[in-house]
Enzyme design. Structure first.
Site, PDB file in Angstrom:
ATOM      1  N   GLY A  49       0.780  -1.237   0.000  1.00 16.52           N
ATOM      2  CA  GLY A  49       0.000   0.000   0.000  1.00 16.52           C
ATOM      3  C   GLY A  49       0.808   1.281   0.000  1.00 16.52           C
ATOM      4  O   GLY A  49       0.381   2.297  -0.549  1.00 16.52           O
ATOM      5  N   ASP A 110       0.509   3.537   4.220  1.00 14.96           N
ATOM      6  CA  ASP A 110      -0.539   4.276   3.523  1.00 14.96           C
ATOM      7  C   ASP A 110      -1.582   4.823   4.494  1.00 14.96           C
ATOM      8  O   ASP A 110      -1.982   5.971   4.400  1.00 14.96           O
ATOM      9  CB  ASP A 110      -1.201   3.400   2.436  1.00 14.96           C
ATOM     10  N   ASP A 113      -5.260   2.523  10.566  1.00 17.30           N
ATOM     11  CA  ASP A 113      -6.651   2.108  10.767  1.00 17.30           C
ATOM     12  C   ASP A 113      -6.768   1.478  12.161  1.00 17.30           C
ATOM     13  O   ASP A 113      -7.037   2.180  13.135  1.00 17.30           O
ATOM     14  CB  ASP A 113      -7.030   1.154   9.630  1.00 17.30           C
ATOM     15  N   LYS A 141      -7.613   7.140   9.854  1.00 17.70           N
ATOM     16  CA  LYS A 141      -9.072   7.043   9.932  1.00 17.70           C
ATOM     17  C   LYS A 141      -9.571   7.609  11.247  1.00 17.70           C
ATOM     18  O   LYS A 141      -8.917   7.472  12.285  1.00 17.70           O
ATOM     19  CB  LYS A 141      -9.515   5.581   9.814  1.00 17.70           C
ATOM     20  N   PHE A 162     -14.011   2.824   3.964  1.00 18.72           N
ATOM     21  CA  PHE A 162     -13.016   2.085   3.188  1.00 18.72           C
ATOM     22  C   PHE A 162     -12.658   2.892   1.945  1.00 18.72           C
ATOM     23  O   PHE A 162     -13.530   3.275   1.169  1.00 18.72           O
ATOM     24  CB  PHE A 162     -13.564   0.706   2.793  1.00 18.72           C
ATOM     25  N   VAL A 163     -11.376   3.171   1.770  1.00 18.22           N
ATOM     26  CA  VAL A 163     -10.926   4.006   0.647  1.00 18.22           C
ATOM     27  C   VAL A 163      -9.912   3.248  -0.215  1.00 18.22           C
ATOM     28  O   VAL A 163      -9.250   2.315   0.256  1.00 18.22           O
ATOM     29  CB  VAL A 163     -10.290   5.321   1.150  1.00 18.22           C
ATOM     30  N   ASP A 169      -5.721  -0.398  -1.937  1.00 15.59           N
ATOM     31  CA  ASP A 169      -6.404  -1.332  -2.825  1.00 15.59           C
ATOM     32  C   ASP A 169      -7.702  -1.882  -2.241  1.00 15.59           C
ATOM     33  O   ASP A 169      -7.929  -1.841  -1.029  1.00 15.59           O
ATOM     34  CB  ASP A 169      -5.503  -2.546  -3.075  1.00 15.59           C
ATOM     35  N   ARG A 175      -5.160   0.480  -7.042  1.00 17.41           N
ATOM     36  CA  ARG A 175      -3.988   1.174  -6.486  1.00 17.41           C
ATOM     37  C   ARG A 175      -3.532   2.308  -7.392  1.00 17.41           C
ATOM     38  O   ARG A 175      -2.926   3.273  -6.940  1.00 17.41           O
ATOM     39  CB  ARG A 175      -2.818   0.199  -6.309  1.00 17.41           C
TER      40      ARG A 175
HETATM   41  P1  IMP Z   1      -4.068  -1.265  10.472  1.00 15.66           P
HETATM   42  O1  IMP Z   1      -3.036  -2.314  10.765  1.00 15.66           O
HETATM   43  O2  IMP Z   1      -5.460  -1.738  10.793  1.00 15.66           O
HETATM   44  O3  IMP Z   1      -3.752   0.101  11.015  1.00 15.66           O
HETATM   45  O4  IMP Z   1      -4.205  -1.157   8.922  1.00 15.66           O
HETATM   46  C1  IMP Z   1      -3.242  -0.727   8.115  1.00 15.66           C
HETATM   47  C2  IMP Z   1      -3.307  -1.456   6.797  1.00 15.66           C
HETATM   48  O5  IMP Z   1      -4.613  -1.929   6.443  1.00 15.66           O
HETATM   49  C3  IMP Z   1      -2.934  -0.462   5.745  1.00 15.66           C
HETATM   50  O6  IMP Z   1      -1.566  -0.549   5.474  1.00 15.66           O
HETATM   51  C4  IMP Z   1      -3.767  -0.859   4.554  1.00 15.66           C
HETATM   52  O7  IMP Z   1      -3.044  -1.741   3.745  1.00 15.66           O
HETATM   53  C5  IMP Z   1      -4.949  -1.587   5.111  1.00 15.66           C
HETATM   54  N1  IMP Z   1      -6.144  -0.706   5.134  1.00 15.66           N
HETATM   55  C6  IMP Z   1      -6.716  -0.154   6.220  1.00 15.66           C
HETATM   56  N2  IMP Z   1      -7.776   0.601   5.884  1.00 15.66           N
HETATM   57  C7  IMP Z   1      -7.870   0.522   4.536  1.00 15.66           C
HETATM   58  C8  IMP Z   1      -8.781   1.120   3.570  1.00 15.66           C
HETATM   59  O8  IMP Z   1      -9.702   1.891   3.872  1.00 15.66           O
HETATM   60  N3  IMP Z   1      -8.546   0.795   2.267  1.00 15.66           N
HETATM   61  C9  IMP Z   1      -7.532  -0.026   1.878  1.00 15.66           C
HETATM   62  N4  IMP Z   1      -6.665  -0.584   2.733  1.00 15.66           N
HETATM   63  C10 IMP Z   1      -6.838  -0.313   4.051  1.00 15.66           C
HETATM   64 MG    MG Z   2      -0.879  -1.985   3.825  1.00 16.67          MG
END
Ligand code: IMP
Ligand code: MG
Length: 193
Positions: A49, A110, A113, A141, A162-163, A169, A175
């Site tokens: 990402g 990227d 979340d 987010k 979700f973006v 992606d 992407r």
């Molecule tokens: P986290 O570990 O939950 O903070 O998520 C981080 C990873 O989840 C990011 O590097 C993204 O690859 C993926 N991700 C989280 N939210 C989104 C979204 O809205 N769209 C696409 N990928 C996401």
């Molecule tokens: Mg990622």
């Protein structure tokens, strides 16, 4: 592909302007007097990402650097919620990250979340002897868990949706969209048919 787009949340122009600001902040923090003159910076994009974001970011950071790679997946396939962090090819990490002993590392992702990805990756980098580890994300987010992990550089705050685009992606697609967008509901709906 464009037909699947619902709303443009952040345009290409806004992204590029903000990326330049983030690059300026990283440059300032990794240059004397904030850092010893011979400090070496290693930029670690979290694949896949962060690929496009990092490609733009580093071209605006005019200091000597090396790139280390790490691949993590938490949204495999058509998942739109985190399925738990999986650091790919753990054994191969040493080769793709290079020697981090005494290095100043900036981890680039990227989006923040659940925060699990960075909470997993940062300790791995520290274990490899990095002198400092900073984190840079393009998006954060608007949800509590995304605030639990404190990133050093944040591009934009976005709603908890979700973006895709600019490296992000859905099922590995979209992407290459230049803007950050949401997708039409039909795109997700056809999966459950
Ligand atoms: P986290 O570990 O939950 O903070 O998520 C981080 C990873 O989840 C990011 O590097 C993204 O690859 C993926 N991700 C989280 N939210 C989104 C979204 O809205 N769209 C696409 N990928 C996401
Ligand atoms: Mg990622």
């Amino acid at each position: 592909m464009q037909a699947d787009v619902d709303r443009v949340l952040i345009s290409e122009e806004k992204i590029h302007a903000r990326v330049r600001e983030l690059a300026a902040a990283i440059t300032r923090d990794h240059t004397t007097p904030n850092m010893p003159g011979d400090a070496e910076v290693v930029i670690v994009p979290i694949l896949t990402g962060a690929m496009i974001f990092c490609g733009d970011l580093i071209r605006d950071i005019p200091i000597p650097m090396r790139i280390g790679l790490i691949a993590v997946s938490s949204y495999p396939g058509t998942a739109t919620t985190s399925q738990g962090v999986n650091v790919k090819d753990y054994e191969g990490l040493a080769a793709s990250l290079g020697d981090l002993t005494g290095r100043h590392v900036v981890v680039v992702d990227d989006i923040l979340d659940s925060g699990h990805t960075l909470a997993t990756v940062v300790p791995l980098i520290r274990q490899r002897g990095a002198a400092s580890v900073k984190t840079c994300v393009l998006l954060r987010k608007d949800r509590q868990s995304a605030h639990d992990f404190v990133a050093d550089y944040i591009g934009f705050e976005i709603p908890d949706e979700f973006v895709v685009g600019y490296g992000l992606d859905f099922d590995d697609y979209y992407r290459n969209l230049p803007d950050i967008v949401t997708l039409k509901r039909e795109v997700f709906a056809h999966l459950t048919k």
